[in-house]
Scaffold this motif. Sequence first.
Motif, PDB file in Angstrom:
ATOM      1  N   ILE A  40     -24.476  82.070 -34.643  1.00 26.67           N
ATOM      2  CA  ILE A  40     -25.769  82.610 -34.224  1.00 26.67           C
ATOM      3  C   ILE A  40     -26.900  81.839 -34.903  1.00 26.67           C
ATOM      4  O   ILE A  40     -27.918  81.489 -34.274  1.00 26.67           O
ATOM      5  N   ALA A  41     -26.724  81.540 -36.206  1.00 21.84           N
ATOM      6  CA  ALA A  41     -27.734  80.746 -36.907  1.00 21.84           C
ATOM      7  C   ALA A  41     -27.833  79.348 -36.321  1.00 21.84           C
ATOM      8  O   ALA A  41     -28.940  78.791 -36.181  1.00 21.84           O
TER       9      ALA A  41
ATOM     10  N   ALA B  41     -30.753  75.363 -32.960  1.00 14.69           N
ATOM     11  CA  ALA B  41     -30.760  74.510 -31.763  1.00 14.69           C
ATOM     12  C   ALA B  41     -31.889  74.853 -30.806  1.00 14.69           C
ATOM     13  O   ALA B  41     -32.099  74.137 -29.819  1.00 14.69           O
ATOM     14  N   GLY B  42     -32.623  75.924 -31.062  1.00 18.84           N
ATOM     15  CA  GLY B  42     -33.761  76.282 -30.234  1.00 18.84           C
ATOM     16  C   GLY B  42     -33.470  77.272 -29.133  1.00 18.84           C
ATOM     17  O   GLY B  42     -34.279  77.424 -28.210  1.00 18.84           O
ATOM     18  N   ALA B  43     -32.322  77.956 -29.202  1.00 14.28           N
ATOM     19  CA  ALA B  43     -31.985  78.942 -28.171  1.00 14.28           C
ATOM     20  C   ALA B  43     -32.898  80.147 -28.292  1.00 14.28           C
ATOM     21  O   ALA B  43     -33.241  80.586 -29.396  1.00 14.28           O
ATOM     22  N   SER B  44     -33.288  80.697 -27.159  1.00 16.47           N
ATOM     23  CA  SER B  44     -34.144  81.880 -27.148  1.00 16.47           C
ATOM     24  C   SER B  44     -33.335  83.118 -27.515  1.00 16.47           C
ATOM     25  O   SER B  44     -32.097  83.114 -27.491  1.00 16.47           O
TER      26      SER B  44
END
Length: 317
Positions: free
Chosen positions: A207-208, A213-216
């Motif tokens: 999750i981190a 990586a820039g995931a919303s």
Amino acid sequence: MSTQIESLTASPGSPKRKVSPLQYPAVVWQFIRRWPVIPVGILATLVFLAVFADFVATHDPNDQNLRSNLARPAWDNDYYENDRVGSKIETRHLLGADKFGRDVFSRVVFGTRVSLSVALVSMISGTILGAWAGIMTGYYGGLFDELMTRFVDVWNALPFLLIALVVSITVGQSVTVMIVLLIMLTWVGLVRNVRAEVLSLKTRDYIAASRIAGASDLRIMYKHIMPGITNLLLVLASLRVGGLILTAASLSFLGIGIPSRIPSWGAMISDGRDTLDEAWWISFFPGLGIFLTVMSMNFLGDWIRDRTDPRLRQLQD
């Protein structure tokens, strides 16, 4: 035959061994214990009756024939009932008839469709709503978590029967109202379980990495957290279906659920409560349907929990 039994019972990678004919009963019993054969068979039969109710039913479920008033089941010794004139008429009712002469078998079959449909729609809708509420509560935390948790506490403290009674009086009785009431009962029970799981999942390294990586937030919840709680949702949903069917039957029994013109198991039990001593079949067969459905769903839910929990699966293997 022996080859099929060996392939069904042997674990993957284990060497095949021959099974003697004397061992067939033990092997079959072991297979039934390992896999939910009986619950799935019962549920498959009920689903078949619900889907093909128009073809399976022998009568119109609402067709009244006072000459068949309280007609006994077909296998009973009194297969012929006397009418008021004194002549003999053939009842032709497999499971008997109620006080209005309506065929009990046909009403049980159509009641299967109504009860399963209401429970299935309520379970799916309530599970989706409760899952997303729990995911957002556990993921965001803070003030949103506090408000949602307190709202769930207040909602659980409210008497559901009183709410159902007020809604039924003000809005009226219908299948839609019943589904909405069951959804309101279902989703709050999932929020706490899902929230607890999400609080653990959101601290994982992947999750981190997704955040870096820039995931919303929406993508993280949908792509990474939702798959992690799928097994939990399957177990909770399967275990709650039986409770939903019992709740719908209880509301119909009290006269605040599905309208009486629509055949349902709870309404049929309510119709036969005044004639239990002389016409037991009116309430017995819909009650048997409720019993089989609830027990099958509970056994299936226990099996899903055992198979999806790695610790329990290791004990079984």
